[in-house]
Design a protein around this motif. Sequence first.
Motif, PDB file in Angstrom:
ATOM      1  N   GLU A 198       9.388  11.152 -11.587  1.00 53.79           N
ATOM      2  CA  GLU A 198       9.649   9.730 -11.428  1.00 53.79           C
ATOM      3  C   GLU A 198      10.241   9.554 -10.027  1.00 53.79           C
ATOM      4  OE1 GLU A 198       8.273   8.737 -15.021  1.00 53.79           O
ATOM      5  OE2 GLU A 198       9.474   7.220 -13.982  1.00 53.79           O
ATOM      6  N   VAL A 199      10.188   8.323  -9.531  1.00 57.96           N
ATOM      7  CA  VAL A 199      10.799   8.084  -8.228  1.00 57.96           C
ATOM      8  C   VAL A 199      11.596   6.788  -8.284  1.00 57.96           C
ATOM      9  CG1 VAL A 199       8.654   7.067  -7.355  1.00 57.96           C
ATOM     10  CG2 VAL A 199      10.378   7.869  -5.748  1.00 57.96           C
ATOM     11  N   SER A 200      12.829   6.836  -7.789  1.00 54.80           N
ATOM     12  CA  SER A 200      13.699   5.664  -7.870  1.00 54.80           C
ATOM     13  C   SER A 200      13.207   4.567  -6.930  1.00 54.80           C
ATOM     14  CB  SER A 200      15.143   6.040  -7.546  1.00 54.80           C
ATOM     15  OG  SER A 200      15.356   5.985  -6.157  1.00 54.80           O
ATOM     16  N   LYS A 201      13.518   3.307  -7.299  1.00 57.95           N
ATOM     17  CA  LYS A 201      13.032   2.167  -6.531  1.00 57.95           C
ATOM     18  C   LYS A 201      13.544   2.204  -5.098  1.00 57.95           C
ATOM     19  CE  LYS A 201      12.081  -2.677  -7.463  1.00 57.95           C
ATOM     20  NZ  LYS A 201      12.530  -3.935  -8.075  1.00 57.95           N
ATOM     21  N   VAL A 202      14.797   2.647  -4.950  1.00 57.35           N
ATOM     22  CA  VAL A 202      15.404   2.721  -3.623  1.00 57.35           C
ATOM     23  C   VAL A 202      14.606   3.663  -2.724  1.00 57.35           C
ATOM     24  CG1 VAL A 202      17.457   3.434  -2.348  1.00 57.35           C
ATOM     25  CG2 VAL A 202      17.699   2.190  -4.496  1.00 57.35           C
ATOM     26  N   VAL A 203      14.216   4.805  -3.315  1.00 58.33           N
ATOM     27  CA  VAL A 203      13.461   5.791  -2.549  1.00 58.33           C
ATOM     28  C   VAL A 203      12.094   5.237  -2.162  1.00 58.33           C
ATOM     29  CG1 VAL A 203      12.359   8.060  -2.639  1.00 58.33           C
ATOM     30  CG2 VAL A 203      14.667   7.765  -3.534  1.00 58.33           C
ATOM     31  N   VAL A 204      11.446   4.574  -3.089  1.00 60.24           N
ATOM     32  CA  VAL A 204      10.129   3.982  -2.819  1.00 60.24           C
ATOM     33  C   VAL A 204      10.211   2.994  -1.664  1.00 60.24           C
ATOM     34  CG1 VAL A 204       8.292   2.532  -3.732  1.00 60.24           C
ATOM     35  CG2 VAL A 204       9.306   4.262  -5.175  1.00 60.24           C
TER      36      VAL A 204
ATOM     37  N   SER B  22       0.826  -1.204   0.000  1.00 61.26           N
ATOM     38  CA  SER B  22       0.000   0.000   0.000  1.00 61.26           C
ATOM     39  C   SER B  22       0.857   1.249   0.000  1.00 61.26           C
ATOM     40  CB  SER B  22      -0.916   0.031   1.228  1.00 61.26           C
ATOM     41  OG  SER B  22      -1.913  -0.932   1.124  1.00 61.26           O
ATOM     42  N   ALA B  23       1.900   1.235   0.828  1.00 60.12           N
ATOM     43  CA  ALA B  23       2.774   2.401   0.938  1.00 60.12           C
ATOM     44  C   ALA B  23       3.447   2.693  -0.399  1.00 60.12           C
ATOM     45  CB  ALA B  23       3.815   2.179   2.032  1.00 60.12           C
ATOM     46  N   ILE B  24       3.875   1.631  -1.077  1.00 67.36           N
ATOM     47  CA  ILE B  24       4.506   1.799  -2.389  1.00 67.36           C
ATOM     48  C   ILE B  24       3.526   2.414  -3.373  1.00 67.36           C
ATOM     49  CG2 ILE B  24       5.385   0.519  -4.390  1.00 67.36           C
ATOM     50  CD1 ILE B  24       6.714  -1.400  -2.339  1.00 67.36           C
ATOM     51  N   SER B  25       2.285   1.932  -3.319  1.00 67.59           N
ATOM     52  CA  SER B  25       1.236   2.452  -4.188  1.00 67.59           C
ATOM     53  C   SER B  25       1.015   3.945  -3.968  1.00 67.59           C
ATOM     54  CB  SER B  25      -0.051   1.685  -3.880  1.00 67.59           C
ATOM     55  OG  SER B  25      -0.910   1.704  -4.946  1.00 67.59           O
ATOM     56  N   ILE B  26       0.916   4.331  -2.708  1.00 65.96           N
ATOM     57  CA  ILE B  26       0.706   5.740  -2.363  1.00 65.96           C
ATOM     58  C   ILE B  26       1.897   6.571  -2.809  1.00 65.96           C
ATOM     59  CG2 ILE B  26       0.423   7.382  -0.452  1.00 65.96           C
ATOM     60  CD1 ILE B  26      -1.036   5.129   1.065  1.00 65.96           C
ATOM     61  N   THR B  27       3.104   6.075  -2.569  1.00 68.91           N
ATOM     62  CA  THR B  27       4.323   6.788  -2.941  1.00 68.91           C
ATOM     63  C   THR B  27       4.361   7.043  -4.438  1.00 68.91           C
ATOM     64  OG1 THR B  27       5.523   5.757  -1.112  1.00 68.91           O
ATOM     65  CG2 THR B  27       6.843   6.749  -2.840  1.00 68.91           C
ATOM     66  N   GLU B  28       4.097   5.999  -5.212  1.00 73.10           N
ATOM     67  CA  GLU B  28       4.157   6.145  -6.679  1.00 73.10           C
ATOM     68  C   GLU B  28       3.076   7.088  -7.184  1.00 73.10           C
ATOM     69  OE1 GLU B  28       4.167   2.068  -7.933  1.00 73.10           O
ATOM     70  OE2 GLU B  28       6.352   1.931  -7.811  1.00 73.10           O
TER      71      GLU B  28
ATOM     72  N   ILE C 110      13.126  11.387  -8.464  1.00 75.60           N
ATOM     73  CA  ILE C 110      13.485  11.549  -7.055  1.00 75.60           C
ATOM     74  C   ILE C 110      14.514  10.481  -6.684  1.00 75.60           C
ATOM     75  CG2 ILE C 110      12.628  11.624  -4.685  1.00 75.60           C
ATOM     76  CD1 ILE C 110       9.846  12.244  -5.842  1.00 75.60           C
ATOM     77  N   GLU C 111      15.681  10.957  -6.227  1.00 72.69           N
ATOM     78  CA  GLU C 111      16.773  10.058  -5.878  1.00 72.69           C
ATOM     79  C   GLU C 111      16.996  10.027  -4.370  1.00 72.69           C
ATOM     80  OE1 GLU C 111      18.186   8.168  -8.005  1.00 72.69           O
ATOM     81  OE2 GLU C 111      17.681   9.075  -9.929  1.00 72.69           O
TER      82      GLU C 111
END
Lengths: 123, 104
Positions: A41-47, A26-32, B88-89
Motif C-alpha cells: 500500500e502507499v500512503s496518500k502523502v507519499v503519492v 498521471s503520476a498518481i496513477s503510475i505511483t499507485e 509505504i510511509e
Amino acid sequence: MESADANSEVENDAEMKLLRDKFRLSAISITESQAKQNGMEVSKVVVTCIADLAFKYTERVAKDLHLFAQHANRKSVNMEDVILCGHRNEHLSGLLRTVSNDLKARDPQSERKRKKETKKNEK
Amino acid sequence: MMEEVTFECDLIHSILKRFWTLRALERENFEANDAPDSELGVGTSKKNRTTSANGNALKLTCELLRVFITEAVQRAAAIAEAEGASQIEPTHLEIILPQLLLDF
C-alpha cells in the motif's frame, strides 16, 4: 515552499497549472500501479510527494534537453539528448539506450536521418 | 497480463513546450534589459528560437519520467518491506530520496 525568481513565471502561468494538474493525475496513477506491483500500500502523502517531485524533475529535464540540443547546435531535441539526461546512473542510461534502440528499430524511416546524426555525435 | 501505466506523449509534449516557451520569454526579458548592443541582439534571438522535440525523443522522455516514479516507489517499497510494514510511509521515501536525486 518559496520559489526562486526564475521559477515565478512558471509558477504563475495558468496554462502550466492546468498541465501540472493533468501530470499529477498521471503520476498518481503510475505511483499507485507501481505500489501494487510491489505488493505494497502507499500512503496518500507519499503519492502526492512523488507526483510533485516528478513534476519538478520534468522541469529539470526540460531545461537539460534544451541545453543539450543547443550545445549540439540543434533546435530540435532528439533521443541522444534524452539518453544524456540519464548520464548520472549507468543502469538508467543503459535502460534509455535500450528503449531508444527499440524505438529506432520500430521506425526504419527515421533511421536514415539518424545515421547522419550519430556519425556526427560519435567521438 | 500486466498493463503498463505511463505518461501520455501529448501531455508531456505540451508540458515541455510550455517550459521551453516560458524560459525563452524569460531570457528575452533578461537579455533585453542587459544587452542594448545590436550584435548581441542577433545572437540571442538565434538562441531564443523555441526548442522542439522529435517523436521518439518524446516517447523516450515519457519513459524516463515513468522510470523516475517507478524507482522512487520501488526503492521506498524495499525499505518499507525491510521494516515489515505493509504501507509505504513518508519516512521510507525520505530514506531513499538523497540517492534517488543523485541518480537522476
